[in-house]
Design an enzyme around this catalytic site. Sequence first.
Site, PDB file in Angstrom:
ATOM      1  N   ASP A 147      -9.480  -3.970  -6.146  1.00 19.94           N
ATOM      2  CA  ASP A 147      -8.831  -3.217  -5.100  1.00 19.94           C
ATOM      3  C   ASP A 147      -9.548  -1.764  -5.255  1.00 19.94           C
ATOM      4  OD1 ASP A 147      -7.315  -1.581  -3.280  1.00 19.94           O
ATOM      5  OD2 ASP A 147      -5.655  -2.477  -3.835  1.00 19.94           O
ATOM      6  N   HIS A 160      -8.082  -5.179  -1.738  1.00 19.36           N
ATOM      7  CA  HIS A 160      -6.752  -4.508  -1.133  1.00 19.36           C
ATOM      8  C   HIS A 160      -5.845  -5.507  -0.583  1.00 19.36           C
ATOM      9  CE1 HIS A 160      -4.256  -1.041  -0.462  1.00 19.36           C
ATOM     10  NE2 HIS A 160      -4.233  -1.116   0.736  1.00 19.36           N
ATOM     11  N   SER A 203       0.931  -1.224   0.040  1.00 23.80           N
ATOM     12  CA  SER A 203      -0.129  -0.279   0.071  1.00 23.80           C
ATOM     13  C   SER A 203       0.964   1.099  -0.094  1.00 23.80           C
ATOM     14  CB  SER A 203      -0.967  -0.183   1.180  1.00 23.80           C
ATOM     15  OG  SER A 203      -1.845   0.954   1.136  1.00 23.80           O
TER      16      SER A 203
END
Length: 323
Positions: free
Chosen positions: A271, A299, A114
Amino acid sequence: MSLYPEIEPYDHGMLDVGDGNHVYWETCGNPHGKPAVVLHGGPGSRASPGLRRYFDPAAYRIVLLDQRGAGRSLPRASAPDTDMSVNTTAHLMADLERLRVHLGIERWLVWGVSWGSVLGLRYAQTHPGVVTELVLTGVATGSNAEVALLTRGLGNIFPEAHERFLAELPPDARDGNLPAAYNRLLESPDPAVRERAARAWTDWETATIPAPPGSVARYQDPDFRMGFARTVTHYWGNDHFLGDGNDEGVVIRDAHLLKGIPGTLVQGSLDFGNLLGIVWRLHHAWPDSDLVIVDEAGHDAGTTGDEALLAATDKYARGGTAE
């Protein structure tokens, strides 16, 4: 293929990185193995023990750290008197260089999740000579377009949650830079204002970016919630401190700087936090990268994503060759 067994650090410490900050670090696995550094998400999360398990502990010297203001690093972003002006992308990259030198590492693999993928990409673009490979998941590039999607665009998919998200802000702040508006609340001298803002921000996060139960539970910790919200809004409200031209994306613009660095990108097709199209453009701007798309994953790319990440670190441990 399952994750490697749980392991404990064989060394750890607090590194003085200047500006009154001390960064927590730890090393796991084989002290003589291939060096790898793990960059957690957020910004403002922490290096969780589970991140150690994406590497063969017999093959890797695994370095984890809590970025400035996060986790066990001091001072914490949750403390209202912590100076956030010395917490920027440039500061975090400088911290990585200090840690690399402190540990006597010449070059290392960079693994990021991320926000950690944004930091890892920019670090590799800035210091290409010290990065052997990149392994990234839940990939983002930190562009203003991505922030606009996360704070406004997803309101078309989650309208009720977005209405609550906007309701916490003064009416005259709802049409501008939403992360910056939230950050002003999180810098308020009134603890009640800060706490309401932190809860509203993390409620929006959990509504739009589903995560494993353990990750959601951390938002119930007031200290984590405050530090996380304050750090994320600080970065998002300031273009991730990536400089001019970030409306369309500095990281993709500068992808040519990654030439010669092999990389693996692992992305869930669903995502919402980091849309596949962004990663697709990054992949095509970076010919040395491989893109693994995990169908019907979000995600957190789940078991299939874990298998792809393990395959990548195993491959790079063998010098980049497949089994």
